[in-house]
Motif scaffolding. Structure first.
Motif, PDB file in Angstrom:
ATOM      1  N   GLY A   1       0.831  -1.219   0.000  1.00 14.72           N
ATOM      2  CA  GLY A   1       0.000   0.000   0.000  1.00 14.72           C
ATOM      3  C   GLY A   1       0.858   1.259   0.000  1.00 14.72           C
ATOM      4  O   GLY A   1       1.983   1.254   0.496  1.00 14.72           O
TER       5      GLY A   1
ATOM      6  N   ASN B   1      -5.447  -4.602  -5.910  1.00 15.27           N
ATOM      7  CA  ASN B   1      -4.859  -5.320  -4.758  1.00 15.27           C
ATOM      8  C   ASN B   1      -5.609  -5.055  -3.450  1.00 15.27           C
ATOM      9  O   ASN B   1      -5.249  -5.591  -2.410  1.00 15.27           O
ATOM     10  N   ASN B   2      -6.653  -4.271  -3.514  1.00 22.15           N
ATOM     11  CA  ASN B   2      -7.529  -4.138  -2.344  1.00 22.15           C
ATOM     12  C   ASN B   2      -8.660  -5.184  -2.356  1.00 22.15           C
ATOM     13  O   ASN B   2      -9.562  -5.136  -1.520  1.00 22.15           O
TER      14      ASN B   2
ATOM     15  N   ASP C   1      -9.167  -2.084   2.767  1.00 24.63           N
ATOM     16  CA  ASP C   1      -8.804  -0.673   2.582  1.00 24.63           C
ATOM     17  C   ASP C   1     -10.065   0.203   2.512  1.00 24.63           C
ATOM     18  O   ASP C   1     -10.349   0.845   1.504  1.00 24.63           O
TER      19      ASP C   1
HETATM   20 MG    MG Z   1      -4.417  -0.568  -0.198  1.00 27.07          MG
END
Ligand code: MG
Ligand code: ADP
Ligand code: GN1
Length: 364
Positions: free
Chosen positions: A27, A222-223, A237
């Motif tokens: 992140g 990727n969340n 997230d």
């Molecule tokens: Mg993230």
């Protein structure tokens, strides 16, 4: 290590004892650690130092996430065959009754149960995963549509307001705080040339042609966490879950999930949007949410990835011009490299826009 992670972790009500901590994930915003517990039968945890430059009001931020996670858990637990503990984020409470801990230095911390054995993708390798990702985001939006109570707080004001982003960018160019503007005339021209057409979603909103919804607003692929069999598990997230337009979520997922190269790929010749990944994501997404969208929302869905890629180009360049104050960077010109990669992706989307429109028209 700069922080006493064990001590911070111990201020939360947790089952299991601290064994070790390691930096985790890719992140750009928070500092994230995976905390392993000593007992094999207890959960591991994610401990995050919340970025309070980006998120200025921590109580409001945390209240949003408490409400959203509670609602999602209630709804998911009513779905036969679901596994709430793997499909929903669970935030832990502190001994003082809050969902965050403030350390002696004034840093803010929070803890989630670690969803073990998951996979997440910075680059998507198959239409099957794109389809699953689309379903997951569509389902997420559908589940949140009946969140009870007052509107969620706007945790970052005007987050996807492209018009405000453009005027902010023009202001950055004028003040040139890091003295870098003369280096980026080509990238700046690229942005300014497209500025008018990219305001469309904001305009449609202002004219009440598209409604404000509850959206995730950071649907970077990727969340979305997957299981080992390629099935989507959980959307993470949740900091920016707040009022927004569906287009932001659709567009950002395509920006990150249909690009065959990394978001910051240095070799620009490798960057392109894979139309099959686009089609698969759109199919999964629309399967869950098609009946909710109005006709104007449908009509402008294909343009949303272009708007979000434009916005991201602008945000990375703006951060470069401001002297890298927002995103974590891994080397000196990282934000400029990211800008160029996003510009290349946008040009490629522009070339494929007609086909994207055709795919969406067929699906809706
Ligand atoms: Mg993230
Ligand atoms: P950032 O805003 O910095 O991207 P995220 O909340 O997305 O922060 O967390 C960073 C990374 O940590 C994620 O990309 C993911 O890999 C991992 N992560 C976060 N929460 C969990 C969780 N509950 N279970 C497993 N992994 C998680
Ligand atoms: C940030 O938090 P993360 O890394 O998932 C950013 C997004 C950007 C993204 C670009 C709160 O996402 O808006 O699109 O980086 N999140 C915030 O990679 O600004």
């Amino acid at each position: 290590m700069d922080h006493d992670l064990k001590r911070i972790f111990d201020s939360f009500i947790i089952e299991g004892t601290f064994l070790k901590a390691e930096s985790f994930g890719s992140g750009h915003i928070h500092e994230t650690f995976l905390i392993r517990t000593r007992e094999p039968d207890k959960n591991d945890y994610i401990l995050q130092k919340i970025n309070n430059t980006v998120f200025r009001n921590i109580p409001e931020l945390q209240e949003n996430i408490e409400r959203v996670t509670l609602h999602l858990r209630k709804k998911v637990s009513g779905i036969p065959g679901s596994d709430v503990n793997r499909e929903c984020l669970q935030m832990m409470m502190c001994k003082d009754g809050k969902s965050w801990h403030t350390d002696d230095k004034g840093n803010f911390w929070r803890v989630f149960i670690f969803i073990s054995d998951h996979r997440s993708y910075d680059i998507v390798d198959s239409p099957g995963k794109a389809f699953e990702g689309g379903r997951a985001i569509g389902r997420f939006q559908a589940l949140l549509a009946d969140l009870p109570g007052k509107p969620l707080h706007e945790t970052i004001p005007s987050f996807h307001d492209v018009e405000k982003r453009i005027s902010g960018f023009i202001n950055t160019l004028k003040t040139d705080p890091a003295g870098r503007a003369s280096e980026t005339t080509m990238e700046t021209d690229f942005i300014l040339m497209r500025a008018e057409e990219m305001k469309i979603i904001q305009k449609l909103g202002r004219e009440d042609k598209i409604p404000v919804r509850i959206t995730h607003n950071d649907t970077k692929f990727n969340n979305i966490l997957f299981d080992q069999n390629g099935k989507s598990l959980c959307i993470i997230d949740l900091d920016t879950v707040m009022p927004g337009y569906f287009h932001s979520d659709f567009g950002d997922a395509i920006r990150t999930g249909a690009n065959v190269a990394a978001e910051d790929e240095r070799d620009l010749s490798r960057i392109k949007m894979d139309i099959n990944l686009f089609g698969a994501y759109a199919e999964g997404y629309l399967r869950e949410i098609k009946d909710t969208l109005n006709n104007i929302e449908k009509e402008f869905l294909a343009f949303a990835p272009l708007v979000m890629t434009f916005e991201q180009t602008l945000r990375f360049l703006n951060d470069y011009l401001e002297g890298d104050t927002y995103y974590k960077i891994h080397h000196e010109k990282h934000n400029l490299q990211r800008t160029r990669a996003q510009m290349t992706l946008l040009k490629n989307m522009e070339e494929q826009y007609g086909v994207m429109q055709g795919i969406i028209r067929k699906l809706v």
